[in-house]
Every structure is written in structure tokens, then in C-alpha cells.
Design a protein around this motif. Structure first.
Motif, short mmCIF file in Angstrom:
data_model
loop_
_atom_site.label_atom_id
_atom_site.label_comp_id
_atom_site.label_asym_id
_atom_site.label_seq_id
_atom_site.Cartn_x
_atom_site.Cartn_y
_atom_site.Cartn_z
N THR A 55 28.27 -18.54 12.10
CA THR A 55 27.85 -17.41 11.26
C THR A 55 27.97 -17.74 9.79
N THR A 56 28.67 -18.82 9.44
CA THR A 56 28.83 -19.18 8.03
C THR A 56 27.93 -20.35 7.65
N GLN B 176 26.90 -10.19 12.00
CA GLN B 176 26.56 -11.59 11.79
C GLN B 176 26.56 -12.35 13.11
#
Length: 727
Positions: free
Chosen positions: A164-165, A207
Motif C-alpha cells: 500500500t506504500t 488503501q
């Protein structure tokens, strides 16, 4: 000034001229250029592959905590642990009652995965292994055995990042590399995946849900969990088994365990308790594919993907082996460098404090000395050299041997009208022949040799010849310094001369195995030169060659630190490269020529069994491997702990600085030029590495390197004499 007419020495004693050398062949020239580039590219590729396939995941990390979610459908958040969003589907699958799916993350591991697999196979229990691409590429055999045993395989990304990052391109690369590793290791592709740091579906935030949808669009079925055993915390085998047991009894569950990332002995023991316990309670074990309603989520790959994967896995294997070997060599090199620094400081301190008794009660050497200067196109330098010698406080005769100069060197030397200077002209025959001509025409039994670009202090000759009071001494090395050190390149060479060459010579002097009398400042007994066969043109390092020959002839060689000479160092990197290339190659030639000293007795054997190994280790082997320190420093900055890497590199620099400072202290030099030492390690040292590498390749290739004369600038000046410590 006297001009002595040229005489033809007796044919039997006439030194042979330089051998004719053929022009470099283009293929061989390309060999010397291409091979270092290929080696550099190989090392860079190895480190990049190894760095990327081992960086990132540190193991034993907690799951990612969810954040408030507004976009996650209720059917997903409250649904089962298997989520299918492929082909615009939106559905989940639950584990049936009395059914358990044992899943293992972060493997394969060469120690724990086989042990876990053995327990599963013993009880006939299927397992689902979510593997990372890094571990799969490093341990393909482990994964292959898991697949052959019929266990299920899922993707857990390549380097275990929080997807998600990451950017879309990073996610695509993580998935592609993992599938490539699976293809190479086991010839399979899987559409089953578990995102790192995921847990239960109710913990999904916006996310994570967005990433779940995106992965579904790529064809992946996502696996979450019902129960987390937290086995990575190592709470004990019983606690792990209890955490894996469905609660309330009879409920189905997808259980999270780990087969890599740390010590998994408790997980292995917990399975030995858990599986029989659940089987006794009527539970059955299955795979996630069965929950979805299919036989398997794994499929074989095509030929192209198979071979692409095999090449990738092979590259990772080679890289891992190479980096392991490089690390071992680095340990060897680091130990040698540290040992050398300690040895140099200890021996240099002893050398500086040692009192030099008058050997045998002999009186100081005061008899006249012949000074021989070989010159070829040295118009810019010869006036300063001759004037410095004319100011000598020791009686000398000066013989300038003009070796076929075309710039009027001989005429200029004669026009200076200095006393006791004789100019001898001869056709161009090479430096060894010019030196031999000068020795044969010398009037005295002690002969000082120096290059035409070298400036002597008034006391140099007198100090240089004092060891000849001992009749066993056949030659003496002086202290050569850089005379053009105003620019940065000159300062770097100044540090090298003071720290490297002269500290080394103190050590060799104590050990009686001096390998080189510098051409810039050396003295010889004429009888010793004749015993050694005179100066030879067999190598490009005639000074090293004659020094080794003197050892083998049974003569002692000494070093006098306060016999100072200032020589012109190369003023450009191109000229420096050419000089050091010749030095390195010539040293290898000389060492090979005199290799039989290893088996000889007396002074020759002492030099052969002590001097030659020291030369090979510290002037060839260690410098060749020393780049590993810089290469692995870059590797550490990119892929490792930056702080640790910087501290380690600074530690190496500090050791070098201590040696340099002590060498400067012994030579009475100011410490101010040492500000350039860090830059020297970054730039200058790399050039020396490449030069030595090219010289080694030239020697291996069997090419005879022609003589390469440096361009002179004539900017050497005689500085105020430093307060050199009397040794």
C-alpha cells in the motif's frame, strides 16, 4: 668542465641494448581494455542482483494495523478469509466447519521449511506456503521439494514490502520477479497471493482494499487469515498450538504460521502437537484452492518463462556465491592491511630509534664518489639537477650519459661549465645501457645513480655513501620525495612516497630484504654491480631488477632516510597511469625473473623467502583485492546499513591516517598535506587499482610492454630541508 670523448668499452663487457619490441597488436590492446570493463560490469551486476534479492524484509514483523475504512464493502469486511475480485467478482470464501488450512509465510528457508514439511508429510497434512521471491531465488531446491510433495504455493511478493506504500511500477516489479523466481525454481505460476502485513478481512482499510482490487485485476486470489498464532514472537510451542486451535470448537480456520524469518523451532514443535490434536477432534486439513472450489491455483509455465526463470535463479545463485567469496576475501584483505599497518609502524619506530654503530670501527666514508645521470631529452630538468649536485658537500665527479637526446640535452649540460662534469654521448640504447656506460666510465669505486629530473640536497651524496663503511654493503637506497607537490595530484603522490615507499623501506631495511633501490637516489659499489651482472634491460623496472640481483649475488643493501632527493612526479593522470603501469609491470617481471631466489641459500635465500613473498602480498595481491573495500562500501551504502558502512570506511581511513601521520613525523614533514588523504582514497587509489589490474592482465597476456618516457615540466625545486630525524 671536462668533456671526455666517447670510448668503446670492451665488447665482452658492453651492456646489451634494449630489446626491440613490436607494436601492440589491436586484439591484445583491446584485451587489456575490455577485460577490466567486463570484470567491473560483472562485479556491479553481481552486487546489484545480490543486493536487491537480499534487501528489505528483516523478518519477524507485526501485521499492518488497519485504518478507518469507508470504501470496503460489508460483504468483504464480514466475509471469509479468501477474497476473489478477479473478473469483476466480489466474493469471499469461508472455511467449512471442522476444517483447517495451515499457511506458512516468508519462506522458503533452508533450515525450517524442510523441517515443517517433514512434519506435514508425516501426518499427511497439506500446507500452503506463501513464499517471497527473494527466498525462492536463493533456495530454489527447498521450494522444489515443497511443490513435489503436493503442498500449495502462494505469492508473498519479492522483498516483503507493504504494497500500500509502493508505486504501481514497484508492485508490478515485485509480482513479476516473484513469478520469475517460481518459474525458475519449480516451473510453476500461481494466482494465489497473500499481501505482507495483512491480517483478517475486517482489518482492511481503504488503501489495502484498493490494492486488493488491483491485485484481483491482475488475476490474483487474495488470502487473509482467521487466526494469527504470533509464532514469530516465539511464545512457546504450547502457546502456538493453542493459538492455532479453532475457537469455538468445531469452527473452521485459516491459520497463520511462519517457516522463515528467524528461529522457527517452536513452530515445528507446535505442529507436532497441533496436528494430532485436531485430527483426534475430527478436523481435516485442506488447501485454499479447495475453499475456492478448484483443484489448484498453480499452473506450469511455458518454455520461455521456464528458461527465463532458470537464468534468473542461476544469476541469484552466482551472485550469492560471489558475494560470499568477496566477503571472505575482504576479511583476508582487511586483516592483511591492518597487520601491515601495525607491522610498518612497529618496525619503523624501531628503525628510527635504532642507533647505527660504526660497523667494524670503520671511519666515515670520505673518498670521492662518481655520480651517473642517464639523460634522454631532459633539457628542462638537467640544469637544476647538475647545479644541485655541484653544491654537494662530498667530493664527486658527475657523468652525464646522453642517450641519443634530440633536444640538445648534452649541449646544455656542457654549456653550464660546471666543474667535474663529464658529458658522454651515445646512440639511443635505453636507460640500462646508459647507466652501464656511466658505471664503466666512472673513476671511483662508489657510484651514485639518479634520474635527470632529480634534485639532491648538498648533504645527500655524503649521507648516502656512509653505509659503505661496512664492506658487506653493496648498495644503498636514499629517500626519494616528490618535488612538484603544489597541485592536488602532486600532494597525493607526496603522501604515497612518504607513507608507502619510505615506511616500506624502513621495514625492508630491518628485515634485510630491500626489493628496490629507487632510480631517483641510489648508491652502488662498482664491484657489486659487476657481481650482479650490471644493470639489465630484461625488465621495465631496472632498479628493482638490479636490487634483486644484488641480493642474489650476496650483497647487503641499506636504506638511509636522511639522504634526501626530490624528483619530478607525473603532473597528469595520464602520465601517472603510464608511469605506474610501467612500474607495476616491471616489478612483476623482476619478481618472476628472480623467483629462483626462493630456493637459494644465504642472503639470496633470505630475500627470496622473505622479500619476494612480502612484495607479492603487499604490492600485488593486497592492492589487487583492496578495491573490495570500496566496492563493498558502495554496496553497503545502497543496500545495507548506511551508518555502519560509513563508520567502517572511516575506520579504514583512520588507520591509513595514523600510518601517514607517523610516516610524516619520521620524515620531518609537515602534516598539512594530509588534508588530501580522504580524496586520495576516493580518487587516486582507484587509479592505482586499475593500473595494477591492467599490468596483471598484460603479464598474463604475455605482451612485452615497451618503454614509456614521461613528459617533463622541470618544476622540481629544492625546498628548505626539513628537520629530518637522524636515524
Amino acid at each position: 668542465m671536462r668533456r671526455r670523448p666517447e670510448r668503446s668499452p670492451d665488447r665482452s663487457s658492453r651492456p646489451s641494448g634494449p630489446r626491440r619490441t613490436r607494436a601492440p597488436l589491436a586484439p591484445r590492446h583491446r584485451f587489456r581494455i575490455v577485460v577490466p570493463l567486463v570484470l567491473l560490469a560483472f562485479v556491479a551486476s553481481v552486487l546489484l542482483v545480490e543486493g536487491y534479492t537480499t534487501r528489505g524484509f528483516a523478518g519477524d514483523q507485526d501485521v499492518r494495523g488497519g485504518r478507518p475504512a469507508t470504501g470496503v464493502p460489508r460483504s468483504i469486511a464480514d466475509g471469509g478469509p479468501v477474497v476473489d475480485t478477479t473478473n469483476d467478482h466480489l466474493r469471499t470464501y469461508r472455511t467449512p466447519a471442522k476444517t483447517v488450512v495451515l499457511t506458512f509465510d516468508d519462506g522458503p528457508d533452508p533450515t525450517w521449511t524442510p523441517r515443517i514439511q517433514a512434519v506435514l508429510d508425516r501426518y499427511g497434512t497439506p500446507g500452503t506456503f506463501f513464499v517471497t521471491g527473494q527466498q525462492t531465488a536463493r533456495y530454489p531446491d527447498v521450494l522444489r521439494r515443497v511443490v513435489r510433495s503436493g503442498h500449495e504455493i502462494g505469492v508473498h511478493t519479492f522483498s516483503h514490502p507493504d504494497l500500500t506504500t509502493r508505486s504501481a511500477s514497484d508492485v508490478d516489479r515485485e509480482l513479476a520477479l516473484t513469478q520469475l523466481a517460481l518459474a525458475g525454481a519449480a516451473g510453476v505460476h500461481t494466482s494465489l497471493m497473500r499481501m505482507p502485513y495483512s491480517s483478517i478481512t475486517s482489518a482492511l482499510d481503504d488503501q489495502a482494499w484498493s490494492m486488493t482490487r488491483r491485485l484481483g485485476e491482475k488475476g490474483y486470489v487474495l488470502a487473509f487469515i482467521d487466526q494469527d498464532t504470533n509464532d514469530w514472537r516465539r511464545p512457546g510451542a504450547r502457546a502456538i498450538a493453542d493459538a492455532a486451535t479453532p475457537s469455538p470448537p468445531g469452527r473452521g480456520a485459516v491459520v497463520l504460521l511462519h517457516d522463515a524469518g528467524g528461529d522457527r523451532s517452536q513452530t515445528v514443535e507446535a505442529l507436532k502437537t497441533l496436528i494430532p490434536r485436531l485430527q483426534a477432534q475430527g478436523y481435516r486439513f485442506t488447501t485454499l484452492a479447495e475453499l475456492v472450489g478448484t483443484d489448484t491455483l498453480t499452473s506450469p509455465v511455458g518454455t520461455v518463462d521456464l528458461w527465463s526463470g532458470r537464468i534468473f535463479v542461476a544469476a541469484v545463485t552466482v551472485s550469492g556465491t560471489a558475494v560470499t567469496a568477496v566477503s571472505a576475501l575482504l576479511l583476508v584483505v582487511g586483516s592483511l592491511v591492518l597487520a601491515r599497518c601495525v607491522l610498518l609502524i612497529v618496525l619503523a619506530r624501531h628503525h628510527a630509534r635504532r642507533r647505527r654503530p660504526d660497523p667494524g670501527g670503520h671511519r666515515p666514508v670520505t673518498r670521492p664518489v662518481s655520480v651517473v645521470i642517464p639523460a634522454y631529452n631532459e633539457k628542462l630538468c638537467i640544469p637544476k639537477t647538475l647545479r644541485s649536485l655541484a653544491a654537494s658537500d662530498h667530493p664527486i665527479e658527475i657523468i652525464v650519459v646522453d642517450d641519443g637526446s634530440r633536444d640538445g640535452t648534452a649541449d646544455l649540460a656542457e654549456s653550464l661549465a660546471l666543474e667535474n662534469v663529464t658529458v658522454v654521448r651515445q646512440p639511443n640504447s635505453g636507460k640500462p645501457a646508459a647507466l652501464n656506460t656511466g658505471v664503466l666510465r666512472a673513476s671511483h669505486d662508489l657510484v651514485v645513480m639518479l634520474d635527470a629530473d632529480t634534485v639532491f640536497a648538498p648533504s645527500t651524496v655524503g649521507r648516502l655513501v656512509q653505509p659503505f663503511a661496512d664492506p658487506r654493503v653493496g648498495a644503498v637506497a636514499g629517500n626519494a620525495k616528490v618535488g612538484n607537490r603544489r597541485r592536488l595530484l602532486g600532494r597525493w603522490q607526496h603522501i604515497e612516497y612518504v607513507m608507502g615507499f619510505n615506511l616500506d623501506r624502513r621495514m625492508y631495511d630491518l628485515l634485510h630484504c630491500m626489493p628496490t633501490i629507487p632510480g631517483a637516489v641510489g648508491a652502488f659499489r662498482a664491484e657489486a654491480l659487476r657481481d650482479a651482472g650490471m644493470v639489465s634491460a630484461d625488465t621495465l623496472a631496472e632498479d628493482t631488477d638490479i636490487t634483486m640481483a644484488l641480493h642474489r649475488a650476496g650483497w647487503e643493501i641499506r636504506y638511509v632516510p636522511d639522504a634526501l632527493a626530490w624528483t619530478e612526479a607525473p603532473s597528469s593522470l595520464r602520465e601517472l597511469w603510464r608511469q605506474r603501469y610501467r612500474w607495476s609491470y616491471g616489478t612483476m617481471q623482476a619478481a618472476w625473473k628472480h623467483r629462483h631466489a626462493l630456493l637459494e641459500r644465504g642472503p639470496a635465500g633470505r630475500f627470496g623467502r622473505l622479500g619476494l613473498p612480502l612484495l607479492a602480498v603487499f604490492q600485488i595481491f593486497t592492492p589487487l583485492l583492496a578495491p573490495l573495500i570500496d566496492i563493498l562500501a558502495l554496496y553497503g551504502l545502497v543496500f545495507g546499513n548506511r551508518l555502519t558502512t560509513v563508520l567502517a570506511w572511516c575506520g579504514v581511513l583512520a588507520v591509513q591516517a595514523v600510518c601517514a601521520a607517523y610516516a610524516f613525523h619520521l620524515d620531518g614533514e609537515r602534516l598539512r598535506p594530509l588534508w588530501a588523504l580522504p580524496l586520495q582514497q576516493v580518487v587516486y587509489r582507484q587509479v592505482m587499482y586499475l593500473v595494477l589490474t591492467q599490468a596483471c592482465l598484460t603479464a598474463i597476456n604475455g605482451y612485452r610492454l615497451p618503454w614509456q618516457r614521461l613528459k617533463r615540466s622541470g618544476d622540481v625545486v629544492l625546498p628548505p630541508q626539513p628537520s629530518t630525524r637522524r636515524t
